[in-house]
Design an enzyme around this catalytic site. Structure first.
Site, PDB file in Angstrom:
ATOM      1  N   HIS A 191      -3.946 -41.506 -64.593  1.00  0.00           N
ATOM      2  CA  HIS A 191      -3.546 -40.862 -65.850  1.00  0.00           C
ATOM      3  C   HIS A 191      -4.430 -39.683 -66.236  1.00  0.00           C
ATOM      4  CE1 HIS A 191      -1.132 -44.460 -67.690  1.00  0.00           C
ATOM      5  NE2 HIS A 191      -0.773 -44.180 -66.450  1.00  0.00           N
ATOM      6  N   MET A 218     -25.048 -40.259 -68.077  1.00  0.00           N
ATOM      7  CA  MET A 218     -24.428 -39.473 -67.006  1.00  0.00           C
ATOM      8  C   MET A 218     -23.049 -38.985 -67.425  1.00  0.00           C
ATOM      9  SD  MET A 218     -26.269 -38.969 -64.319  1.00  0.00           S
ATOM     10  CE  MET A 218     -27.417 -39.612 -63.093  1.00  0.00           C
ATOM     11  N   CYS A 251     -26.336 -44.229 -63.503  1.00  0.00           N
ATOM     12  CA  CYS A 251     -27.604 -44.392 -64.232  1.00  0.00           C
ATOM     13  C   CYS A 251     -27.653 -45.833 -64.736  1.00  0.00           C
ATOM     14  CB  CYS A 251     -27.749 -43.347 -65.347  1.00  0.00           C
ATOM     15  SG  CYS A 251     -26.567 -43.462 -66.700  1.00  0.00           S
ATOM     16  N   ASP A 263     -30.015 -41.514 -61.439  1.00  0.00           N
ATOM     17  CA  ASP A 263     -31.403 -41.458 -61.894  1.00  0.00           C
ATOM     18  C   ASP A 263     -32.100 -42.710 -61.365  1.00  0.00           C
ATOM     19  OD1 ASP A 263     -30.699 -43.536 -63.584  1.00  0.00           O
ATOM     20  OD2 ASP A 263     -31.215 -42.502 -65.450  1.00  0.00           O
ATOM     21  N   THR A 311     -26.858 -47.272 -67.702  1.00  0.00           N
ATOM     22  CA  THR A 311     -25.631 -47.689 -68.386  1.00  0.00           C
ATOM     23  C   THR A 311     -24.401 -46.895 -67.955  1.00  0.00           C
ATOM     24  OG1 THR A 311     -26.036 -46.069 -70.122  1.00  0.00           O
ATOM     25  CG2 THR A 311     -26.916 -48.305 -70.471  1.00  0.00           C
ATOM     26  N   HIS A 349       1.102 -36.663 -67.612  1.00  0.00           N
ATOM     27  CA  HIS A 349      -0.357 -36.781 -67.630  1.00  0.00           C
ATOM     28  C   HIS A 349      -1.021 -35.433 -67.359  1.00  0.00           C
ATOM     29  CE1 HIS A 349       0.177 -41.039 -67.970  1.00  0.00           C
ATOM     30  NE2 HIS A 349       0.911 -41.060 -66.861  1.00  0.00           N
TER      31      HIS A 349
HETATM   32  C1  RB5 Z   1     -33.054 -44.559 -68.119  1.00  0.00           C
HETATM   33  O1  RB5 Z   1     -33.995 -45.429 -68.633  1.00  0.00           O
HETATM   34  C2  RB5 Z   1     -31.726 -44.753 -68.846  1.00  0.00           C
HETATM   35  O2  RB5 Z   1     -31.796 -44.257 -70.127  1.00  0.00           O
HETATM   36  C3  RB5 Z   1     -30.611 -44.087 -68.068  1.00  0.00           C
HETATM   37  O3  RB5 Z   1     -30.544 -44.624 -66.785  1.00  0.00           O
HETATM   38  C4  RB5 Z   1     -29.223 -44.231 -68.646  1.00  0.00           C
HETATM   39  O4  RB5 Z   1     -28.920 -45.557 -68.924  1.00  0.00           O
HETATM   40  C5  RB5 Z   1     -28.898 -43.318 -69.739  1.00  0.00           C
HETATM   41  O5  RB5 Z   1     -27.778 -43.286 -70.258  1.00  0.00           O
END
Ligand code: RB5
Length: 140
Positions: free
Chosen positions: A98, A71, A65, A8, A67, A133
């Protein structure tokens, strides 16, 4: 290796670094976007990458993304997708060995490019160990 990648807006800059690295190392990269800094919805790109892994257009996928959390949550809703959110190379390696992770998720606001490339390198050069596994991943 045939790889698919998506991001993103929060992951765009890091995705470009990772794509360059993959190309320089001889991988075939299918880029599902996004490709502009405009705000977008990460589940759209997560789904595009997961579908490419599920239908065999790519062996493995990478999602980035801010964090990595959104995703990975969205990716793991797809049957057959085992997405691993990794912030360092130890868990990246173990997610392949694993868990047979077929999607790697990265958080561009959490790690820098150097660590991200170390993670990608570890993830792509580690094979699934199988055995006990395999039994475990077949349980979910
Ligand atoms: C976008 O602002 C942010 O929420 C996205 O990149 C991500 O961190 C979501 O989990």
């Amino acid at each position: 290796m045939k790889l698919v990648i998506g991001c993103d807006h929060g992951g765009l800059a890091l995705k470009n670094v990772v794509v360059d690295y993959l190309n320089e190392n001889g991988h075939e990269v299918l880029n599902m976007g996004c490709d502009t800094p405009d705000s977008v919805d990460y589940p759209v790109f997560s789904e595009a990458v997961c579908l490419a892994v599920m239908d065999g257009r790519a062996e493995l996928g990478i999602l980035i993304c801010g964090t990595g959390i959104g995703m990975s949550m969205a990716a793991n809703r797809h049957a057959g997708i085992r997405a691993a959110l990794c912030h360092e190379s130890f868990t990246a390696r173990l997610s392949r060995e694993h868990n047979d992770a077929n999607v790697l998720c990265l958080g561009a606001r959490v790690i820098g490019a150097g660590v991200a490339l170390e993670i990608v390198r570890a993830w792509l050069t580690t094979d699934f160990a199988g055995g006990r596994h395999l039994r475990r991943i077949e349980m979910f």
